[in-house]
Design an enzyme around this catalytic site. Structure first.
Site, PDB file in Angstrom:
ATOM      1  N   GLY A   1       6.171  -2.199  14.586  1.00  0.00           N
ATOM      2  CA  GLY A   1       5.388  -1.190  13.872  1.00  0.00           C
ATOM      3  C   GLY A   1       4.365  -0.505  14.763  1.00  0.00           C
ATOM      4  O   GLY A   1       4.245   0.720  14.783  1.00  0.00           O
ATOM      5  N   ARG A   2       3.607  -1.294  15.533  1.00  0.00           N
ATOM      6  CA  ARG A   2       2.524  -0.707  16.337  1.00  0.00           C
ATOM      7  C   ARG A   2       3.040   0.005  17.587  1.00  0.00           C
ATOM      8  O   ARG A   2       2.262   0.597  18.320  1.00  0.00           O
ATOM      9  CB  ARG A   2       1.506  -1.787  16.686  1.00  0.00           C
ATOM     10  CG  ARG A   2       2.088  -3.057  17.291  1.00  0.00           C
ATOM     11  CD  ARG A   2       1.089  -4.203  17.210  1.00  0.00           C
ATOM     12  NE  ARG A   2       1.639  -5.479  17.674  1.00  0.00           N
ATOM     13  CZ  ARG A   2       2.319  -6.325  16.904  1.00  0.00           C
ATOM     14  NH1 ARG A   2       2.583  -6.022  15.636  1.00  0.00           N
ATOM     15  NH2 ARG A   2       2.763  -7.473  17.396  1.00  0.00           N
TER      16      ARG A   2
ATOM     17  N   GLU B   1       0.832  -1.206   0.000  1.00  0.00           N
ATOM     18  CA  GLU B   1       0.000   0.000   0.000  1.00  0.00           C
ATOM     19  C   GLU B   1       0.870   1.261   0.000  1.00  0.00           C
ATOM     20  O   GLU B   1       0.630   2.207  -0.748  1.00  0.00           O
ATOM     21  CB  GLU B   1      -0.891   0.020   1.253  1.00  0.00           C
ATOM     22  CG  GLU B   1      -1.942  -1.074   1.308  1.00  0.00           C
ATOM     23  CD  GLU B   1      -1.456  -2.336   1.988  1.00  0.00           C
ATOM     24  OE1 GLU B   1      -0.227  -2.612   1.997  1.00  0.00           O
ATOM     25  OE2 GLU B   1      -2.300  -3.071   2.518  1.00  0.00           O
TER      26      GLU B   1
HETATM   27  O1  F6P Z   1       0.017  -5.214   9.018  1.00  0.00           O
HETATM   28  C1  F6P Z   1       1.270  -5.740   9.152  1.00  0.00           C
HETATM   29  C2  F6P Z   1       2.323  -4.690   9.370  1.00  0.00           C
HETATM   30  O2  F6P Z   1       3.545  -5.319   9.299  1.00  0.00           O
HETATM   31  C3  F6P Z   1       2.178  -3.920  10.682  1.00  0.00           C
HETATM   32  O3  F6P Z   1       2.674  -4.613  11.752  1.00  0.00           O
HETATM   33  C4  F6P Z   1       2.913  -2.679  10.344  1.00  0.00           C
HETATM   34  O4  F6P Z   1       2.662  -1.671  11.265  1.00  0.00           O
HETATM   35  C5  F6P Z   1       2.384  -2.396   8.961  1.00  0.00           C
HETATM   36  O5  F6P Z   1       2.280  -3.668   8.364  1.00  0.00           O
HETATM   37  C6  F6P Z   1       3.206  -1.487   8.111  1.00  0.00           C
HETATM   38  O6  F6P Z   1       4.483  -1.999   7.897  1.00  0.00           O
HETATM   39  P1  F6P Z   1       5.672  -1.097   7.349  1.00  0.00           P
HETATM   40  O7  F6P Z   1       5.911  -0.015   8.339  1.00  0.00           O
HETATM   41  O8  F6P Z   1       6.833  -2.019   7.186  1.00  0.00           O
HETATM   42  O9  F6P Z   1       5.225  -0.513   6.024  1.00  0.00           O
END
Ligand code: F6P
Length: 546
Positions: free
Chosen positions: A258-259, A207
């Site tokens: 990430g969270r 995304e």
């Molecule tokens: O949804 C999975 C995940 O890995 C989350 O844990 C994370 O916050 C999100 O995707 C975004 O990941 P990134 O920061 O690597 O784009």
């Protein structure tokens, strides 16, 4: 040390207590029997006062739960987290978001953390110094492109701290691969006054990369000339950001989940919005809560009690969800932020040895800002067949951005609105607990009620069972410090619950399967190739194709 809470002696004690009378605890009786119940279940933590008296537990429940915490070696697990041991054992990683908010020179990784923080804050002050200017390169709009933890935390914080946001900066958050997210925003932007932040720990997320490519194309199409100045990245994958054409990057580390990452470089949009001083205050508030979690005895440790309550509500009362009701419009994305924090962390089904767990783990977290939620789903909370514990967040004092420019009349009207907000929050918690008997309902005259229905039948429809649990968290004001402490409180509570359940709260393998299947389906949407697909996927794909 057993990783299974149900194999402890304390669990047996808790089960016995549940069967003897824990399951029948009635809040109205508990308050009648114990005039000191409010004080008994009040806990002061930094910036947060908690009233836990309306959880459906009593002193004996608390003692059993504390024994369980001790037998599960919760303190040792907490210390392992805080000292940077590799407790994320499925990825061989430490979990050190607390290091991101520790003062310089304190705790693990301090040098690395503060080197990035100093560079990031210097950059932030430089951008803010000319923000809103008319010269090309002066920024009016910051666009954070990220998803999950690279979006929800920063977005929630910037909304919540609106009163502290630079008046000449608009901060936007784009996350969805659906172009309906980015397209309307692009209509409002001017390339020479826009700063895009590509926020991705991995710099590979579908995304985010799709939106980043579209944003870069739009920038070039609009005559934008200086990508190096208008695009920055926050990532652990600096090489990938460079390959994308971004030279200004702020890094972080694999030990930041990430969270849990809003305190790291991922917090760049927060720092741009608030400035260095207030970003540091956010970190300081979180650090104060970290210190409380690390040092307060279990009996007065708020994250510990909230984690114990989660276990009691889920595994004994059997509640399958809980509702977050922040009575502050600025916290409208707080439930969404907590959904990722709690459900991505504790939505796990096996223990440390990979064995299926015989007890339930994460419940569903949902919610909405008050009073809006009252006019949507509170009907179900009061009279539905499922009992859903509610967490009220009340903020005693307002922080309106434009207050200084208001007339005394407007100020007084807004002050009254705040009193109405608080009264609503208090009333909902009271109504959930007390309910209304059929006799009370029958005694009331209600103009809108049916004139033909038998009064005793009508009274049944207007009865509230009550005895519905809630807790209330109270902040003095929604300042950067207080919000930092509130978020850290929920982070630690999530850890505590996961530690009691013996699960790894810090991986997220559950998001991988769908990602891989999407990779396979994407080219098939073009080619129409349905070979090897199940009939439902094939049928739907054919209808969508072309
Ligand atoms: O949804 C999975 C995940 O890995 C989350 O844990 C994370 O916050 C999100 O995707 C975004 O990941 P990134 O920061 O690597 O784009």
């Amino acid at each position: 040390m057993s990783s299974r809470c149900d194999q402890t002696v304390a669990w047996g004690g808790l089960r016995g207590h549940w069967e003897a009378h824990g399951r029948d605890l009635d809040l109205r009786t508990l308050f009648a029997q114990d005039p000191g119940r409010f004080e008994r279940w009040a806990i002061e933590a930094p910036h947060v006062f908690a009233d836990l008296s309306r959880a459906r537990w009593d002193v004996a429940t608390g003692q059993h739960l504390l024994s369980l915490a001790r037998e599960c070696q919760l303190e040792a697990r907490r210390d392992a987290l805080l000292s940077g041991q590799p407790i994320n054992h499925t990825e061989d990683r430490a979990v050190l978001h607390t290091a991101l908010r520790a003062p310089k020179g304190q705790g693990p990784q301090s040098y690395a953390v503060h080197a990035v923080l100093d560079a990031l804050l210097a950059y932030v002050e430089q951008v803010r110094a000319t923000a809103g200017g008319t010269e090309p390169g002066c920024i009016t709009d910051v666009v954070n492109i990220g998803i999950g933890g690279s979006d929800l935390g920063p977005q929630m914080v910037v909304q919540a701290l609106d009163a502290w946001v630079h008046p000449k900066l608009r901060v936007h958050f784009i996350s969805n691969v659906d172009g309906h997210d980015l397209a309307p925003l692009l209509r409002t932007l001017r390339p020479q006054h826009t700063l895009f932040i590509v926020a991705s720990k991995t710099f590979t997320t579908q995304e985010t990369m799709a939106n980043a490519h579209a944003a870069r194309q739009w920038f070039l199409d609009q005559g934008g000339t200086d990508i190096a100045r208008h695009f920055v990245a926050t990532t652990t994958n600096v090489e990938a950001a460079r390959a994308f054409g971004i030279s200004t990057t702020f890094g972080f580390w694999d030990w930041v989940g990430g969270r849990f990452s809003l305190w790291s470089a991922i917090g760049l949009p927060i720092a741009l919005a608030l400035g260095a001083k207030h970003f540091k205050a956010l970190l300081a508030g979180a650090h104060a809560m970290d210190t409380h979690f690390a040092q307060a005895p279990l009996e007065r440790n708020l994250p510990v009690w909230l984690g114990l309550m989660d276990l009691w509500n889920r595994n004994f009362h059997g509640h399958s969800s809980h509702c977050i009701a922040p009575y502050h419009q600025g916290l409208r994305r707080f439930p969404a932020f907590l959904q990722q924090l709690v459900m991505e962390s504790n939505g796990k089904r096996v223990d440390a040895q990979g064995l299926p767990l015989p007890y339930a783990t994460s419940d569903v977290v949902w919610g909405e800002a008050g009073t809006n939620g009252q006019h949507a789903f509170f009907q179900m909370l009061h009279q539905g067949t499922d009992v859903v514990p509610v967490e009220f967040v009340l903020v005693r004092r307002t922080a309106h951005r434009d207050e200084a420019t208001w007339s005394p009349e407007l100020r007084s009207l807004m002050a009254r609105q705040h009193q109405a907000l608080l009264a609503n929050g208090l009333a909902q918690a009271q109504a959930l607990m007390w309910g209304k008997t059929a006799q009370e309902a029958a005694r009331e005259t209600v103009p809108t009620a049916s004139k033909v229905m038998a009064p005793d039948v009508l009274a049944q429809h207007r009865t509230f069972p009550g005895n519905r649990p809630s807790i209330t968290l109270m902040l003095e004001q929604l300042t950067p410090e207080a919000l930092g402490a509130l978020v850290a409180l929920y982070e630690h509570r999530t850890f505590v619950t996961g530690a009691l359940w013996g699960i790894n709260s810090f991986d997220q393998w559950g998001v991988e399967l769908g990602k891989a299947m999407c990779k396979d389906l994407l080219p098939r949407l073009e080619s129409g190739d349905t070979r090897g697909l199940d009939a439902a996927t094939a049928g739907l794909l054919q209808r969508l194709k072309g």
